[in-house]
Design a protein around this motif. Sequence first.
Motif, PDB file in Angstrom:
ATOM      1  N   ILE A   1      30.039  46.782  56.759  1.00 58.21           N
ATOM      2  CA  ILE A   1      29.221  45.568  56.889  1.00 58.21           C
ATOM      3  C   ILE A   1      28.794  44.965  55.555  1.00 58.21           C
ATOM      4  O   ILE A   1      28.433  43.792  55.492  1.00 58.21           O
ATOM      5  N   TRP A   2      28.813  45.749  54.458  1.00 60.34           N
ATOM      6  CA  TRP A   2      28.262  45.247  53.204  1.00 60.34           C
ATOM      7  C   TRP A   2      29.118  44.129  52.621  1.00 60.34           C
ATOM      8  O   TRP A   2      30.342  44.254  52.530  1.00 60.34           O
ATOM      9  N   THR A   3      28.476  43.040  52.244  1.00 66.03           N
ATOM     10  CA  THR A   3      29.189  41.893  51.685  1.00 66.03           C
ATOM     11  C   THR A   3      28.740  41.521  50.284  1.00 66.03           C
ATOM     12  O   THR A   3      29.506  40.966  49.508  1.00 66.03           O
ATOM     13  N   HIS A   4      27.461  41.813  49.930  1.00 62.71           N
ATOM     14  CA  HIS A   4      26.939  41.376  48.635  1.00 62.71           C
ATOM     15  C   HIS A   4      25.976  42.397  48.021  1.00 62.71           C
ATOM     16  O   HIS A   4      25.342  43.178  48.741  1.00 62.71           O
ATOM     17  N   PHE A   5      25.899  42.324  46.699  1.00 62.38           N
ATOM     18  CA  PHE A   5      24.963  43.137  45.931  1.00 62.38           C
ATOM     19  C   PHE A   5      24.047  42.175  45.172  1.00 62.38           C
ATOM     20  O   PHE A   5      24.522  41.335  44.408  1.00 62.38           O
ATOM     21  N   ILE A   6      22.736  42.279  45.409  1.00 63.49           N
ATOM     22  CA  ILE A   6      21.768  41.314  44.868  1.00 63.49           C
ATOM     23  C   ILE A   6      20.709  42.017  44.022  1.00 63.49           C
ATOM     24  O   ILE A   6      20.222  43.091  44.389  1.00 63.49           O
ATOM     25  N   THR A   7      20.355  41.405  42.897  1.00 64.79           N
ATOM     26  CA  THR A   7      19.247  41.883  42.073  1.00 64.79           C
ATOM     27  C   THR A   7      18.146  40.826  42.081  1.00 64.79           C
ATOM     28  O   THR A   7      18.418  39.644  41.818  1.00 64.79           O
TER      29      THR A   7
ATOM     30  N   ASN B   1      33.042  41.889  49.149  1.00 62.10           N
ATOM     31  CA  ASN B   1      34.208  41.736  50.024  1.00 62.10           C
ATOM     32  C   ASN B   1      35.443  41.185  49.331  1.00 62.10           C
ATOM     33  O   ASN B   1      36.565  41.498  49.703  1.00 62.10           O
ATOM     34  N   TYR B   2      35.230  40.320  48.331  1.00 61.61           N
ATOM     35  CA  TYR B   2      36.344  39.586  47.750  1.00 61.61           C
ATOM     36  C   TYR B   2      36.580  39.938  46.285  1.00 61.61           C
ATOM     37  O   TYR B   2      35.679  40.380  45.592  1.00 61.61           O
ATOM     38  N   LYS B   3      37.805  39.702  45.836  1.00 61.13           N
ATOM     39  CA  LYS B   3      38.138  39.900  44.427  1.00 61.13           C
ATOM     40  C   LYS B   3      38.810  38.633  43.896  1.00 61.13           C
ATOM     41  O   LYS B   3      39.377  37.842  44.662  1.00 61.13           O
ATOM     42  N   TYR B   4      38.754  38.446  42.596  1.00 63.25           N
ATOM     43  CA  TYR B   4      39.323  37.261  41.968  1.00 63.25           C
ATOM     44  C   TYR B   4      40.779  37.511  41.600  1.00 63.25           C
ATOM     45  O   TYR B   4      41.110  38.517  40.974  1.00 63.25           O
ATOM     46  N   VAL B   5      41.640  36.595  42.013  1.00 68.11           N
ATOM     47  CA  VAL B   5      43.063  36.688  41.688  1.00 68.11           C
ATOM     48  C   VAL B   5      43.357  35.691  40.564  1.00 68.11           C
ATOM     49  O   VAL B   5      43.197  34.489  40.751  1.00 68.11           O
ATOM     50  N   PRO B   6      43.769  36.157  39.383  1.00 65.47           N
ATOM     51  CA  PRO B   6      44.006  35.242  38.261  1.00 65.47           C
ATOM     52  C   PRO B   6      45.239  34.372  38.455  1.00 65.47           C
ATOM     53  O   PRO B   6      46.054  34.603  39.349  1.00 65.47           O
TER      54      PRO B   6
ATOM     55  N   GLU C   1      42.081  32.334  42.723  1.00 62.71           N
ATOM     56  CA  GLU C   1      41.508  32.253  44.059  1.00 62.71           C
ATOM     57  C   GLU C   1      40.899  33.593  44.446  1.00 62.71           C
ATOM     58  O   GLU C   1      41.158  34.608  43.804  1.00 62.71           O
ATOM     59  N   LEU C   2      40.116  33.570  45.520  1.00 61.13           N
ATOM     60  CA  LEU C   2      39.499  34.802  46.010  1.00 61.13           C
ATOM     61  C   LEU C   2      40.345  35.393  47.129  1.00 61.13           C
ATOM     62  O   LEU C   2      40.784  34.673  48.028  1.00 61.13           O
ATOM     63  N   ALA C   3      40.542  36.699  47.073  1.00 64.70           N
ATOM     64  CA  ALA C   3      41.296  37.391  48.120  1.00 64.70           C
ATOM     65  C   ALA C   3      40.436  38.488  48.721  1.00 64.70           C
ATOM     66  O   ALA C   3      39.648  39.125  48.020  1.00 64.70           O
ATOM     67  N   LEU C   4      40.553  38.695  50.015  1.00 68.77           N
ATOM     68  CA  LEU C   4      39.789  39.740  50.687  1.00 68.77           C
ATOM     69  C   LEU C   4      40.263  41.099  50.197  1.00 68.77           C
ATOM     70  O   LEU C   4      41.462  41.359  50.122  1.00 68.77           O
TER      71      LEU C   4
END
Length: 263
Positions: A96-102, A188-193, A202-205
Amino acid sequence: SEFRDPIYIGTQRDEESIKEGVEKRKITKQLKEKMNQEIEEFAMLHPDISVTNNPEHIAELNEIKARYALELKSREDNTKRKITALRDKIQSNYEIWTHFITLTFKENVVDLKLAKERLKDWTKKMKLIFPEFQYIYVVEFHEKGGTHFHVICSMDPGKMVSNKKFNEVRRTWNWGTNTSGIDIKGINYKYVPKSKDSDKGELALKKADEKIKTIWSVGNYLTSYLKKDANATFLFGSKMYGSSTGLKKSIEIKKEKKIELIC
């Protein structure tokens, strides 16, 4: 697990032994309450002791430590168990985790009770944006004794958060500066150069195994603050972490046959 004393199963205690145990628990509870009161009063008077290193204050703190040595040892052991349980909870809910916030404060908030009230207010605002919002938070102390929060959370599982909602999230935290106060990182997502097959990044799951590694790292990162601020934990006499209700608990499987079936 290893136990200091043997664990007996199926034995029956006599009435005198039960009464003695109840009386011991009462005394222990009274000592812990007295200890918590003393260290909380000390923490409010000297929240920046780790920075000032005032010899008189340190001597006073050492006196408190010596007076409640057994209680503090018990608390330290409990903290270690809770760190393991918290890490397990993070990993058990990895889907379920989607984000990490400070979340940081503009002013130096040394009152942990006040800081937690503001965090509670923030979670209510987040639930208005994301009805299924779930979270686990850990407190970290600044060098000057102030607090901020690290939060792993679930916004829109399975979806990319829209720009509109993302901007709404940024406005939920009212206690930072105009340009900061809430830092949001995706899980959830990573950056594709850029490459010859794509015109722009773009962002990929993330794949399942990539996300599991990310959650494992975040879990270790969050619980590291509990270890780092162990002294601050007992100084403030308050829980250094918390979570929303409804999260899955970790399951421990001990029977060899079941383990073989899973593996």
